[in-house]
Design a protein around this motif. Structure first.
Motif, PDB file in Angstrom:
ATOM      1  N   MET A   1       0.841  -1.183   0.000  1.00 41.25           N
ATOM      2  CA  MET A   1       0.000   0.000   0.000  1.00 41.25           C
ATOM      3  C   MET A   1       0.880   1.237   0.000  1.00 41.25           C
ATOM      4  N   LYS A   2       0.540   2.174  -0.856  1.00 42.80           N
ATOM      5  CA  LYS A   2       1.276   3.431  -0.910  1.00 42.80           C
ATOM      6  C   LYS A   2       0.501   4.466  -0.100  1.00 42.80           C
ATOM      7  N   LEU A   3       0.838   4.559   1.187  1.00 43.77           N
ATOM      8  CA  LEU A   3       0.180   5.480   2.112  1.00 43.77           C
ATOM      9  C   LEU A   3       1.134   6.630   2.417  1.00 43.77           C
ATOM     10  N   LEU A   4       0.607   7.841   2.382  1.00 41.75           N
ATOM     11  CA  LEU A   4       1.374   9.029   2.746  1.00 41.75           C
ATOM     12  C   LEU A   4       0.562   9.825   3.749  1.00 41.75           C
ATOM     13  N   ILE A   5       1.191  10.207   4.848  1.00 44.58           N
ATOM     14  CA  ILE A   5       0.526  10.984   5.889  1.00 44.58           C
ATOM     15  C   ILE A   5       1.102  12.395   5.876  1.00 44.58           C
ATOM     16  N   LEU A   6       0.203  13.380   5.814  1.00 43.99           N
ATOM     17  CA  LEU A   6       0.603  14.782   5.768  1.00 43.99           C
ATOM     18  C   LEU A   6       0.035  15.543   6.955  1.00 43.99           C
ATOM     19  N   ASP A   7       0.840  16.401   7.536  1.00 43.62           N
ATOM     20  CA  ASP A   7       0.310  17.404   8.439  1.00 43.62           C
ATOM     21  C   ASP A   7      -0.457  18.400   7.566  1.00 43.62           C
ATOM     22  N   ARG A   8      -1.318  19.203   8.144  1.00 42.73           N
ATOM     23  CA  ARG A   8      -2.110  20.150   7.348  1.00 42.73           C
ATOM     24  C   ARG A   8      -1.466  21.537   7.319  1.00 42.73           C
ATOM     25  N   ASP A   9      -1.534  22.247   8.450  1.00 44.76           N
ATOM     26  CA  ASP A   9      -1.070  23.641   8.508  1.00 44.76           C
ATOM     27  C   ASP A   9       0.442  23.704   8.349  1.00 44.76           C
ATOM     28  N   GLY A  10       0.888  24.449   7.358  1.00 41.44           N
ATOM     29  CA  GLY A  10       2.316  24.584   7.101  1.00 41.44           C
ATOM     30  C   GLY A  10       2.842  23.587   6.084  1.00 41.44           C
ATOM     31  N   VAL A  11       2.024  22.591   5.712  1.00 45.46           N
ATOM     32  CA  VAL A  11       2.406  21.600   4.700  1.00 45.46           C
ATOM     33  C   VAL A  11       1.505  21.734   3.481  1.00 45.46           C
ATOM     34  N   ILE A  12       0.187  21.685   3.705  1.00 43.36           N
ATOM     35  CA  ILE A  12      -0.784  21.827   2.622  1.00 43.36           C
ATOM     36  C   ILE A  12      -1.221  23.284   2.488  1.00 43.36           C
ATOM     37  N   ASN A  13      -1.506  23.903   3.604  1.00 44.45           N
ATOM     38  CA  ASN A  13      -1.983  25.290   3.610  1.00 44.45           C
ATOM     39  C   ASN A  13      -1.101  26.168   4.482  1.00 44.45           C
ATOM     40  N   GLU A  14      -1.226  27.462   4.239  1.00 44.19           N
ATOM     41  CA  GLU A  14      -0.471  28.443   5.014  1.00 44.19           C
ATOM     42  C   GLU A  14      -0.851  28.307   6.485  1.00 44.19           C
ATOM     43  N   ASP A  15       0.139  28.385   7.349  1.00 39.35           N
ATOM     44  CA  ASP A  15      -0.082  28.345   8.786  1.00 39.35           C
ATOM     45  C   ASP A  15      -0.359  29.760   9.272  1.00 39.35           C
ATOM     46  N   ARG A  16      -1.058  29.870  10.377  1.00 33.29           N
ATOM     47  CA  ARG A  16      -1.353  31.176  10.975  1.00 33.29           C
ATOM     48  C   ARG A  16      -1.071  31.095  12.467  1.00 33.29           C
ATOM     49  N   ASP A  17      -0.464  32.140  13.014  1.00 29.87           N
ATOM     50  CA  ASP A  17      -0.213  32.178  14.457  1.00 29.87           C
ATOM     51  C   ASP A  17      -1.517  32.155  15.251  1.00 29.87           C
ATOM     52  N   ASP A  18      -2.582  32.707  14.667  1.00 26.54           N
ATOM     53  CA  ASP A  18      -3.873  32.789  15.354  1.00 26.54           C
ATOM     54  C   ASP A  18      -4.839  31.679  14.920  1.00 26.54           C
ATOM     55  N   PHE A  19      -4.315  30.591  14.344  1.00 16.90           N
ATOM     56  CA  PHE A  19      -5.099  29.433  13.919  1.00 16.90           C
ATOM     57  C   PHE A  19      -5.914  29.738  12.655  1.00 16.90           C
ATOM     58  N   VAL A  20      -6.108  28.719  11.839  1.00 14.84           N
ATOM     59  CA  VAL A  20      -7.029  28.801  10.706  1.00 14.84           C
ATOM     60  C   VAL A  20      -8.403  28.524  11.309  1.00 14.84           C
ATOM     61  N   LYS A  21      -9.237  29.571  11.424  1.00 16.84           N
ATOM     62  CA  LYS A  21     -10.492  29.481  12.162  1.00 16.84           C
ATOM     63  C   LYS A  21     -11.735  29.441  11.283  1.00 16.84           C
ATOM     64  N   SER A  22     -11.551  29.577   9.971  1.00 16.16           N
ATOM     65  CA  SER A  22     -12.707  29.577   9.068  1.00 16.16           C
ATOM     66  C   SER A  22     -12.244  29.160   7.683  1.00 16.16           C
ATOM     67  N   PRO A  23     -13.180  28.732   6.839  1.00 14.68           N
ATOM     68  CA  PRO A  23     -12.793  28.405   5.470  1.00 14.68           C
ATOM     69  C   PRO A  23     -12.126  29.581   4.748  1.00 14.68           C
ATOM     70  N   ASP A  24     -12.553  30.789   5.038  1.00 12.65           N
ATOM     71  CA  ASP A  24     -11.957  31.968   4.394  1.00 12.65           C
ATOM     72  C   ASP A  24     -10.486  32.137   4.749  1.00 12.65           C
ATOM     73  N   GLU A  25     -10.081  31.664   5.924  1.00 10.72           N
ATOM     74  CA  GLU A  25      -8.684  31.800   6.352  1.00 10.72           C
ATOM     75  C   GLU A  25      -7.800  30.659   5.834  1.00 10.72           C
ATOM     76  N   TRP A  26      -8.411  29.646   5.239  1.00 15.11           N
ATOM     77  CA  TRP A  26      -7.641  28.520   4.706  1.00 15.11           C
ATOM     78  C   TRP A  26      -7.120  28.891   3.324  1.00 15.11           C
ATOM     79  N   SER A  27      -5.795  28.878   3.171  1.00 13.35           N
ATOM     80  CA  SER A  27      -5.163  29.265   1.910  1.00 13.35           C
ATOM     81  C   SER A  27      -4.051  28.267   1.593  1.00 13.35           C
ATOM     82  N   PRO A  28      -4.114  27.626   0.410  1.00 14.74           N
ATOM     83  CA  PRO A  28      -3.111  26.604   0.093  1.00 14.74           C
ATOM     84  C   PRO A  28      -1.726  27.203  -0.131  1.00 14.74           C
ATOM     85  N   ILE A  29      -0.718  26.441   0.229  1.00  4.54           N
ATOM     86  CA  ILE A  29       0.669  26.790  -0.090  1.00  4.54           C
ATOM     87  C   ILE A  29       0.854  26.516  -1.578  1.00  4.54           C
TER      88      ILE A  29
END
Length: 180
Positions: free
Chosen positions: A1-29
């Protein structure tokens, strides 16, 4: 099986010091969604493992978190990508749970759900706690320098065998070349 595990914030999307708190704040890297698309087309199972203590802190609720993840799923699909599952720890850092990274509980849950042997399974994160959880679970940790990755690298003390990449796109190119 080819399984890959990814963290989300800082890997897939931009991280925020104040947390990604809404869909509007989610922005892909840049390049991350294209990378997930390439992985999907190459037959990889992509799973996200993310600490989301904003839920436990009362900054947003699980419904909002689900809407953030729905946006992430749709965005990945626009590039031909598929995220097979999202595992998250909603607890605050002091809750004493075993699912919060750097503890490996969430990673073990993923392995159980997907009937996967973690030895040799790559796991990509941008923080020391990601790498520690991955290493403790027996996986192969990869650090990306997006998000908190540069600070993590500068801090040293990376788990033995940690591979370092500029971003998820560079890691994906490495992985696909290796498995081709």
């Amino acid at each position: 099986m080819k399984l890959l595990i990814l963290d989300r914030d800082g890997v897939i999307n931009e991280d925020r010091d104040d947390f990604v708190k809404s869909p509007d704040e989610w922005s892909p890297i840049p390049g991350s969604l294209e990378a997930i698309g390439e992985l999907t087309r190459a037959g990889w199972i992509v799973v996200v493992a993310t600490n989301q203590s904003g839920v436990g802190r009362g900054l947003f609720d699980v419904d909002t978190l689900n809407r953030i993840h729905a946006k992430m799923h749709r965005a990945a699909q626009e590039f031909g990508g598929h995220i097979d599952a999202v595992f998250f720890c909603p607890h605050k850092p002091d809750a004493g749970c075993d699912c919060r990274k750097p503890l490996p509980g969430m990673i073990h849950d993923i392995a159980k759900r997907f009937h996967a042997d973690l030895q040799g399974t790559w796991m990509v994160g941008d923080s020391l706690r990601d790498l520690q959880a991955f290493a403790a679970a027996g996986g192969r940790p990869a650090l990306v320098l997006t998000g908190n990755g540069s600070q993590t690298q500068e801090g040293g003390y990376l788990p033995e065998g940690t591979a370092v990449f500029d971003n998820l796109a560079q890691f994906t190119a490495f992985l696909l070349k290796r498995h081709h």
